[in-house]
Design an enzyme around this catalytic site. Structure first.
Site, PDB file in Angstrom:
ATOM      1  N   HIS A  30       1.441 -32.738 -31.792  1.00 23.64           N
ATOM      2  CA  HIS A  30       0.549 -33.392 -32.756  1.00 23.64           C
ATOM      3  C   HIS A  30      -0.423 -32.383 -33.351  1.00 23.64           C
ATOM      4  CE1 HIS A  30       1.912 -36.609 -29.960  1.00 23.64           C
ATOM      5  NE2 HIS A  30       2.233 -37.117 -31.140  1.00 23.64           N
ATOM      6  N   SER A  83       4.613 -40.974 -33.601  1.00 22.98           N
ATOM      7  CA  SER A  83       3.193 -40.607 -33.576  1.00 22.98           C
ATOM      8  C   SER A  83       2.833 -39.549 -34.631  1.00 22.98           C
ATOM      9  CB  SER A  83       2.809 -40.100 -32.188  1.00 22.98           C
ATOM     10  OG  SER A  83       3.679 -39.056 -31.787  1.00 22.98           O
ATOM     11  N   ASP A 131      -0.216 -30.485 -25.419  1.00 24.17           N
ATOM     12  CA  ASP A 131       0.284 -31.091 -26.646  1.00 24.17           C
ATOM     13  C   ASP A 131       0.346 -30.063 -27.778  1.00 24.17           C
ATOM     14  OD1 ASP A 131       0.907 -32.537 -28.896  1.00 24.17           O
ATOM     15  OD2 ASP A 131      -0.662 -34.050 -28.646  1.00 24.17           O
TER      16      ASP A 131
END
Ligand SMILES: *[C@@H]1O[C@H](CO)[C@@H](O)[C@H](O)[C@H]1NC(C)=O
Ligand SMILES: *[C@@H]1O[C@H](CO)[C@@H](O)[C@H](O)[C@H]1NC(C)=O
Ligand SMILES: *[C@@H]1O[C@H](CO)[C@@H](O)[C@H](O)[C@H]1NC(C)=O
Ligand SMILES: *[C@@H]1O[C@H](CO)[C@@H](O)[C@H](O)[C@H]1NC(C)=O
Length: 352
Positions: A333, A106, A330
């Site tokens: 990312h 990702s 998160d």
């Protein structure tokens, strides 16, 4: 007095010397050492994330309710030279008729999304075709330039196959993985974040090395073995005259505030970056392993050495403004627009 017939030769000699000096100068430039500069001009941020149709919810921090804005407005400034501004029109022109593929997890999707937003934003009226394939292949074609920007989801690069024994991660096999990579003009690889996954987050049952199955092994050793397999694939399958290969490097996380002297903190609530050029937490071991393997590749692979510059951006992650909102923290990312735009600006400069 010089005889007039030698003057053209002297002039030519000077031109050659100047050219060599200029080359030496650009070669010396290290784009990856520098600092971030807050910029409020009309040219910043690179694009309005709300106007880019390709940003998934996972990177849309602003739409997901992140209240602060500063993280959009930093520009990366190398210490020993200047980066050219990203010019989407120029890059599309350079890539006319060509294919670009990001391969990886990702974090590759993060950089792919940034690049297609940057390119789209340069000419928002242009035609495009978006294809989401079944086989982990997403493709955006900028039809007027016939430029394909692809994303091949592949967490480990080496083969992961279902057999009767279970799901096998084959550290010395890459033939299945490598099929979509052949014939692509520009490849940008990445693998790292999945190597330490355990329990339900681990998508394999056994690791296979030299025809032996193992229930588990040292994950850093496994990572290095897989990279070596990938490096051999590059040497055997890529023709340096027709393809250009990059490695995205190790994108850092910010789950441990101790690294930047903030006991107990994560990236949650971080609205400021780390000033200067040095991250207190030091360099990840994975980067050392990656550099070691890259030094063995005979074909040219350029490392996008984005670890240090990204480490300084503890403010750049979604935290609770990512795909699952408040239920997931998160700090892996990056919000868009944001840090990956600088990775792509450097990529663009490396192609100039
Ligand atoms: C970078 O740009 C600044 C101002 O735009 C200029 O003063 C400086 O000389 C440039 N540095 C290099 C190495 O070209
Ligand atoms: C492999 O098996 C898992 C379940 O064990 C399944 O989710 C996955 O889709 C299978 N993959 C392939 C390529 O068949
Ligand atoms: C956080 O980082 C510090 C310093 O690098 C380290 O000593 C500590 O073990 C880390 N904590 C966790 C939970 O990983
Ligand atoms: C990144 O930081 C490490 C120290 O943390 C240093 O050794 C290394 O040279 C730096 N790399 C770049 C590209 O600035």
């Amino acid at each position: 007095m010089l005889h007039s017939s030698v003057i053209p030769f002297i002039a030519l000699f000077l031109v050659v010397i100047l050219h060599l000096l200029e080359q030496a100068n650009t070669e010396k430039c290290d784009y990856f050492t520098g600092n971030w500069i807050y910029e409020t001009s009309s040219k910043s941020p690179f694009y309005d994330s709300k106007l880019c149709p390709f940003i998934g919810k996972e990177f849309s921090c602003e739409k997901n309710g992140r209240p602060d804005q500063r993280y959009h407005n930093y520009r990366w400034q190398p210490t020993s030279c200047n980066l050219s501004r990203f010019n989407g029109h120029d890059l599309l022109e350079k890539l006319r008729g060509k294919s670009v593929m990001f391969v990886g997890d990702s974090l590759s999707r993060n950089q792919w999304t940034s690049l297609v937003c940057l390119l789209y934003n340069s000419e928002p009226q242009q035609k495009y075709k978006f294809t989401r394939g079944s086989d982990d292949l997403t493709m955006l074609t900028f039809t007027e330039y016939d430029v394909k920007v692809m994303l091949n989801r592949n967490q480990y690069l080496v083969d992961l196959v279902n057999e009767t024994n279970g799901r096998i991660l084959k550290l010395d096999s890459i033939e299945i993985s490598g099929k979509p990579w052949k014939g692509i003009d520009m490849l940008i690889f990445n693998t790292w974040h999945w190597w330490y996954r355990k329990g339900s987050g681990q998508p394999w049952d056994y690791i296979e090395v030299s025809n032996e199955l193992y229930k588990d092994m040292d994950r850093m050793v496994a990572f290095e073995k897989a990279l070596n397999t990938w490096a051999a694939w590059i040497d055997n399958n890529i023709h340096p005259s027709t393809s250009i290969v990059f490695f995205q490097g190790i994108s850092p996380t910010h789950y441990n505030g101790t690294e930047w002297d903030e006991v107990g903190g994560t990236c949650m609530g971080e609205t400021e970056l780390i000033e200067g050029s040095t991250y207190p937490g030091g360099s990840p071991l994975a980067l050392k392993v990656l550099k070691k393997v890259l030094s063995t590749v005979e074909n040219m692979v350029t490392l996008l050495d984005i670890t240090n510059l990204s480490q300084l951006r503890k403010d750049g992650h979604p935290s609770i403004y990512g795909i699952n909102g408040k239920s997931v923290m998160d700090c892996t990312h990056w919000c868009l627009s944001g840090v990956p735009d600088a990775w792509n600006q450097i990529l663009y400069n490396l192609l100039l």
